[in-house]
Design an enzyme around this catalytic site. Structure first.
Site, short mmCIF file in Angstrom:
data_model
loop_
_atom_site.label_atom_id
_atom_site.label_comp_id
_atom_site.label_asym_id
_atom_site.label_seq_id
_atom_site.Cartn_x
_atom_site.Cartn_y
_atom_site.Cartn_z
N GLU A 69 -2.13 -6.77 7.55
CA GLU A 69 -0.62 -6.96 8.16
C GLU A 69 -0.58 -7.46 9.65
O GLU A 69 -1.94 -8.02 9.90
CB GLU A 69 -0.42 -5.39 8.35
CG GLU A 69 0.86 -5.07 9.14
CD GLU A 69 2.02 -5.78 8.15
OE1 GLU A 69 2.20 -7.03 8.14
OE2 GLU A 69 2.88 -4.79 7.68
N HIS B 61 0.76 -1.14 0.05
CA HIS B 61 -0.07 -0.12 0.13
C HIS B 61 0.84 1.17 -0.03
O HIS B 61 2.23 1.23 0.19
CB HIS B 61 -0.65 -0.07 1.09
CG HIS B 61 -0.29 0.02 2.53
ND1 HIS B 61 0.47 1.06 3.08
CD2 HIS B 61 0.16 -0.92 3.29
CE1 HIS B 61 0.97 0.87 4.24
NE2 HIS B 61 0.85 -0.46 4.36
#
Length: 207
Positions: A84, A11
């Site tokens: 994550e 990202h």
């Protein structure tokens, strides 16, 4: 004719905190630089066909994926297996705060990157198992697949593809909005070959 590829991205940039804090699965948005990085990544990928897209269900990954895919009629699916690493009670804390509240844990993690779990969290081995299961299900018959995830997730997948022990997790870079290209070695995603590593899509100058 190129075989279908997995386009594994990180990202874009999020707001930096000073002193730096463990982010983990805390949900934060891209900052202005991160949005610009995602826009530039989308421009750089314009000439590449994408048949399907997956992303972590955390906002920073979804926002990046949607920006990269803007103007395309491509289905985007959010999968929590691409989140994550969960750092449990460490999330939101500085390294100093972790060392004060959980004596010995930070050192223990450094000694066992693969297997150590922070209080209430998961290990990088846990992350690798869930993320790998997601990639193994990808229907590559639809063409190139964009996958937008996170530094920790990508590193575990790349360790698997490169044949590296998870102890080598931080031996290579994963910059914001970088691109990693994986080529499946066998049908069904049992193994991958790394064709590109940490390619800088999100920077104006590509070296």
């Amino acid at each position: 004719m190129f075989p279908p590829r997995i386009l594994l991205m990180r990202h874009g940039q999020v707001r930096q905190q000073d002193p730096r804090r463990f982010l983990g699965q805390q949900d934060v948005v891209l900052d202005a630089t991160g949005r610009q990085q995602a826009e530039l990544a989308g421009q750089r990928l314009q000439g590449l066909d994408i048949g399907l897209a997956l992303c972590s269900d955390l906002i920073r990954a979804e926002e990046t994926a949607k920006t990269v895919l803007r103007g395309r009629e491509v289905e985007l699916m959010a999968d929590p297996r691409l989140r994550e690493i969960c750092l449990g009670q460490w999330q939101g804390l500085t390294q100093q705060e972790v060392e004060e509240r959980f004596p010995g844990e930070h050192e223990a993690r450094g000694a066992d990157l693969a297997g150590f779990r922070p209080t209430g969290g998961e290990s990088f081995r846990d992350v690798q198992l869930r993320a790998k299961s997601c990639l193994e299900e990808l229907p590559l018959s639809q063409g190139n697949v964009l996958v937008v995830a996170h530094s920790g997730v990508n590193r575990t997948l790349l360790c698997h593809a490169l044949g590296l022990d998870l102890a080598g997790l931080f031996s290579f870079g994963q910059d914001y909005c970088c691109l990693n290209v994986l080529l499946p070695e066998t049908e069904g995603g049992a193994g991958w070959r790394v064709d590109q590593l940490n390619y800088p899509l999100g920077r104006e100058t590509v070296l």
